[in-house]
Design a protein around this motif. Structure first.
Motif, PDB file in Angstrom:
ATOM      1  N   THR A 183       0.836  -1.200   0.000  1.00 61.31           N
ATOM      2  CA  THR A 183       0.000   0.000   0.000  1.00 61.31           C
ATOM      3  C   THR A 183       0.871   1.250   0.000  1.00 61.31           C
ATOM      4  O   THR A 183       0.424   2.316  -0.394  1.00 61.31           O
ATOM      5  N   SER A 184       2.120   1.114   0.438  1.00 59.53           N
ATOM      6  CA  SER A 184       3.010   2.263   0.558  1.00 59.53           C
ATOM      7  C   SER A 184       3.661   2.682  -0.759  1.00 59.53           C
ATOM      8  O   SER A 184       4.233   3.761  -0.842  1.00 59.53           O
ATOM      9  N   ILE A 185       3.564   1.860  -1.790  1.00 58.00           N
ATOM     10  CA  ILE A 185       4.167   2.215  -3.084  1.00 58.00           C
ATOM     11  C   ILE A 185       3.215   3.128  -3.842  1.00 58.00           C
ATOM     12  O   ILE A 185       2.004   2.898  -3.879  1.00 58.00           O
ATOM     13  N   ASP A 186       3.765   4.160  -4.438  1.00 54.32           N
ATOM     14  CA  ASP A 186       3.000   5.094  -5.250  1.00 54.32           C
ATOM     15  C   ASP A 186       2.213   4.309  -6.301  1.00 54.32           C
ATOM     16  O   ASP A 186       2.790   3.504  -7.031  1.00 54.32           O
ATOM     17  N   PRO A 187       0.903   4.518  -6.414  1.00 53.23           N
ATOM     18  CA  PRO A 187       0.105   3.809  -7.414  1.00 53.23           C
ATOM     19  C   PRO A 187       0.561   4.076  -8.849  1.00 53.23           C
ATOM     20  O   PRO A 187       0.282   3.295  -9.746  1.00 53.23           O
ATOM     21  N   ALA A 188       1.275   5.167  -9.081  1.00 48.01           N
ATOM     22  CA  ALA A 188       1.735   5.530 -10.415  1.00 48.01           C
ATOM     23  C   ALA A 188       3.133   4.993 -10.718  1.00 48.01           C
ATOM     24  O   ALA A 188       3.760   5.398 -11.688  1.00 48.01           O
ATOM     25  N   VAL A 189       3.620   4.066  -9.886  1.00 45.12           N
ATOM     26  CA  VAL A 189       4.982   3.542 -10.048  1.00 45.12           C
ATOM     27  C   VAL A 189       4.976   2.030  -9.954  1.00 45.12           C
ATOM     28  O   VAL A 189       4.216   1.441  -9.179  1.00 45.12           O
ATOM     29  N   VAL A 190       5.835   1.403 -10.747  1.00 43.90           N
ATOM     30  CA  VAL A 190       6.168  -0.003 -10.590  1.00 43.90           C
ATOM     31  C   VAL A 190       7.685  -0.053 -10.426  1.00 43.90           C
ATOM     32  O   VAL A 190       8.413   0.683 -11.100  1.00 43.90           O
ATOM     33  N   ILE A 191       8.139  -0.885  -9.501  1.00 39.07           N
ATOM     34  CA  ILE A 191       9.566  -1.001  -9.226  1.00 39.07           C
ATOM     35  C   ILE A 191      10.001  -2.422  -9.543  1.00 39.07           C
ATOM     36  O   ILE A 191       9.417  -3.382  -9.036  1.00 39.07           O
ATOM     37  N   ALA A 192      11.018  -2.535 -10.381  1.00 40.60           N
ATOM     38  CA  ALA A 192      11.596  -3.834 -10.713  1.00 40.60           C
ATOM     39  C   ALA A 192      13.011  -3.883 -10.164  1.00 40.60           C
ATOM     40  O   ALA A 192      13.723  -2.874 -10.178  1.00 40.60           O
ATOM     41  N   THR A 193      13.412  -5.043  -9.661  1.00 40.20           N
ATOM     42  CA  THR A 193      14.792  -5.230  -9.233  1.00 40.20           C
ATOM     43  C   THR A 193      15.380  -6.408  -9.994  1.00 40.20           C
ATOM     44  O   THR A 193      14.685  -7.382 -10.295  1.00 40.20           O
ATOM     45  N   THR A 194      16.676  -6.290 -10.291  1.00 43.86           N
ATOM     46  CA  THR A 194      17.374  -7.337 -11.027  1.00 43.86           C
ATOM     47  C   THR A 194      18.143  -8.220 -10.048  1.00 43.86           C
ATOM     48  O   THR A 194      18.326  -7.859  -8.880  1.00 43.86           O
ATOM     49  N   TYR A 195      18.606  -9.353 -10.552  1.00 47.43           N
ATOM     50  CA  TYR A 195      19.462 -10.202  -9.724  1.00 47.43           C
ATOM     51  C   TYR A 195      20.781  -9.518  -9.408  1.00 47.43           C
ATOM     52  O   TYR A 195      21.426  -9.839  -8.423  1.00 47.43           O
ATOM     53  N   GLY A 196      21.188  -8.556 -10.225  1.00 45.74           N
ATOM     54  CA  GLY A 196      22.403  -7.791  -9.961  1.00 45.74           C
ATOM     55  C   GLY A 196      22.212  -6.699  -8.927  1.00 45.74           C
ATOM     56  O   GLY A 196      23.156  -6.006  -8.572  1.00 45.74           O
ATOM     57  N   GLY A 197      20.985  -6.515  -8.439  1.00 39.53           N
ATOM     58  CA  GLY A 197      20.716  -5.511  -7.410  1.00 39.53           C
ATOM     59  C   GLY A 197      20.299  -4.153  -7.947  1.00 39.53           C
ATOM     60  O   GLY A 197      20.087  -3.229  -7.174  1.00 39.53           O
ATOM     61  N   ASP A 198      20.177  -4.011  -9.256  1.00 37.03           N
ATOM     62  CA  ASP A 198      19.724  -2.735  -9.813  1.00 37.03           C
ATOM     63  C   ASP A 198      18.221  -2.580  -9.621  1.00 37.03           C
ATOM     64  O   ASP A 198      17.475  -3.553  -9.652  1.00 37.03           O
ATOM     65  N   GLN A 199      17.800  -1.342  -9.429  1.00 37.36           N
ATOM     66  CA  GLN A 199      16.385  -1.032  -9.277  1.00 37.36           C
ATOM     67  C   GLN A 199      15.950  -0.176 -10.450  1.00 37.36           C
ATOM     68  O   GLN A 199      16.631   0.787 -10.809  1.00 37.36           O
ATOM     69  N   VAL A 200      14.823  -0.520 -11.060  1.00 40.00           N
ATOM     70  CA  VAL A 200      14.276   0.220 -12.189  1.00 40.00           C
ATOM     71  C   VAL A 200      12.897   0.725 -11.773  1.00 40.00           C
ATOM     72  O   VAL A 200      12.003  -0.068 -11.487  1.00 40.00           O
ATOM     73  N   ASP A 201      12.744   2.045 -11.713  1.00 43.28           N
ATOM     74  CA  ASP A 201      11.482   2.672 -11.324  1.00 43.28           C
ATOM     75  C   ASP A 201      10.803   3.215 -12.568  1.00 43.28           C
ATOM     76  O   ASP A 201      11.389   4.021 -13.300  1.00 43.28           O
ATOM     77  N   LEU A 202       9.564   2.781 -12.789  1.00 42.60           N
ATOM     78  CA  LEU A 202       8.826   3.199 -13.973  1.00 42.60           C
ATOM     79  C   LEU A 202       7.527   3.891 -13.599  1.00 42.60           C
ATOM     80  O   LEU A 202       6.806   3.440 -12.713  1.00 42.60           O
ATOM     81  N   LEU A 203       7.229   4.969 -14.318  1.00 43.42           N
ATOM     82  CA  LEU A 203       5.915   5.597 -14.252  1.00 43.42           C
ATOM     83  C   LEU A 203       4.922   4.639 -14.891  1.00 43.42           C
ATOM     84  O   LEU A 203       5.206   4.068 -15.948  1.00 43.42           O
ATOM     85  N   VAL A 204       3.773   4.436 -14.271  1.00 45.83           N
ATOM     86  CA  VAL A 204       2.717   3.606 -14.846  1.00 45.83           C
ATOM     87  C   VAL A 204       1.628   4.545 -15.356  1.00 45.83           C
ATOM     88  O   VAL A 204       0.979   5.239 -14.579  1.00 45.83           O
ATOM     89  N   VAL A 205       1.460   4.558 -16.673  1.00 49.16           N
ATOM     90  CA  VAL A 205       0.434   5.387 -17.308  1.00 49.16           C
ATOM     91  C   VAL A 205      -0.872   4.601 -17.279  1.00 49.16           C
ATOM     92  O   VAL A 205      -0.903   3.445 -17.699  1.00 49.16           O
ATOM     93  N   PRO A 206      -1.962   5.161 -16.764  1.00 51.33           N
ATOM     94  CA  PRO A 206      -3.225   4.430 -16.734  1.00 51.33           C
ATOM     95  C   PRO A 206      -3.622   3.923 -18.122  1.00 51.33           C
ATOM     96  O   PRO A 206      -3.474   4.638 -19.120  1.00 51.33           O
ATOM     97  N   PRO A 207      -4.122   2.693 -18.217  1.00 53.41           N
ATOM     98  CA  PRO A 207      -4.447   2.089 -19.514  1.00 53.41           C
ATOM     99  C   PRO A 207      -5.393   2.908 -20.389  1.00 53.41           C
ATOM    100  O   PRO A 207      -5.271   2.897 -21.610  1.00 53.41           O
ATOM    101  N   ALA A 208      -6.333   3.624 -19.806  1.00 56.75           N
ATOM    102  CA  ALA A 208      -7.325   4.364 -20.591  1.00 56.75           C
ATOM    103  C   ALA A 208      -6.820   5.713 -21.102  1.00 56.75           C
ATOM    104  O   ALA A 208      -7.560   6.443 -21.746  1.00 56.75           O
ATOM    105  N   THR A 209      -5.570   6.030 -20.854  1.00 57.48           N
ATOM    106  CA  THR A 209      -5.006   7.315 -21.272  1.00 57.48           C
ATOM    107  C   THR A 209      -4.971   7.417 -22.793  1.00 57.48           C
ATOM    108  O   THR A 209      -4.668   6.441 -23.479  1.00 57.48           O
ATOM    109  N   ALA A 210      -5.245   8.605 -23.311  1.00 60.90           N
ATOM    110  CA  ALA A 210      -5.174   8.846 -24.756  1.00 60.90           C
ATOM    111  C   ALA A 210      -3.732   8.649 -25.235  1.00 60.90           C
ATOM    112  O   ALA A 210      -2.788   8.990 -24.515  1.00 60.90           O
ATOM    113  N   PRO A 211      -3.550   8.121 -26.447  1.00 66.40           N
ATOM    114  CA  PRO A 211      -2.197   7.827 -26.943  1.00 66.40           C
ATOM    115  C   PRO A 211      -1.237   9.013 -26.925  1.00 66.40           C
ATOM    116  O   PRO A 211      -0.084   8.864 -26.516  1.00 66.40           O
ATOM    117  N   ALA A 212      -1.669  10.179 -27.346  1.00 59.67           N
ATOM    118  CA  ALA A 212      -0.771  11.334 -27.375  1.00 59.67           C
ATOM    119  C   ALA A 212      -0.314  11.710 -25.969  1.00 59.67           C
ATOM    120  O   ALA A 212       0.865  12.019 -25.739  1.00 59.67           O
TER     121      ALA A 212
END
Length: 181
Positions: A92-121
């Motif tokens: 619940t503490s993670i920003d709803p607009a973010v997904v965080i991925a971690t690699t086996y090498g320990g790197d963290q990748v933070d991505l903005l999550v665009v809502p699916p219904a958003t207009a393409p432009a």
């Protein structure tokens, strides 16, 4: 207590789709985000496998995802992708607009999550902003700026108009075309 289905490793029934993803050209230590991702739905079983494969190709094998527990349709602990299994944590503490991925090498990748219904432009614009290594704006602020922009609409006769033009009101027959640029 988790149910048996929540403890099981999920296997997607369809092949992974190609993710709509924009990543920063280089990793910047000061950047808040590493890119933007525009899923087609809020179904993590359908959306995560393609993202895992794309991120693994760029950053190395993905070990774990962390997502907001209230944003997505279903929850599970592990998902099979290719020859591996990726752990998934729901918080619940993670920003709803973010997904965080971690690699086996320990790197963290933070991505903005665009809502699916958003207009393409609009989606293209905010994903590019999130992938800009010189941008220090947080995910929620990027999405808030997107929704605050004036919206271009069409009149009954199909002529474009802006919803923030003074003195005009939106007729029920108007439809949204795209966010303003």
């Amino acid at each position: 207590m988790p149910t048996i289905s929540e403890r099981a490793t999920i296997v997607a029934s369809t092949p992974p789709s190609s993710p709509r993803l924009v990543l920063a050209p280089v990793r910047a230590n000061q950047a808040v985000l590493d890119g933007g991702w525009w899923p087609r739905s809020w179904d993590p079983v359908a959306e995560l496998p393609g993202l895992v494969l794309a991120l693994s190709a760029r950053y190395g094998t993905i070990r774990q995802f962390m997502l907001n527990s209230a944003t997505w349709d279903t929850r599970f602990k592990r998902i099979a992708v290719g020859d591996g299994v990726v752990r998934v944590g729901w918080f619940t503490s993670i920003d709803p607009a973010v997904v965080i991925a971690t690699t086996y090498g320990g790197d963290q990748v933070d991505l903005l999550v665009v809502p699916p219904a958003t207009a393409p432009a609009a989606a293209d614009k905010v994903m590019a902003e999130a992938a800009d290594p010189a941008n220090f704006t947080r995910a929620q602020a990027i999405l808030a700026a997107m929704t605050a922009a004036p919206v271009r609409v069409a009149d009954d006769d199909g002529q474009p108009a802006w919803d923030n033009e003074g003195g005009r009101t939106l007729a029920p027959a108007r439809r949204a075309l795209s966010p303003a640029r």
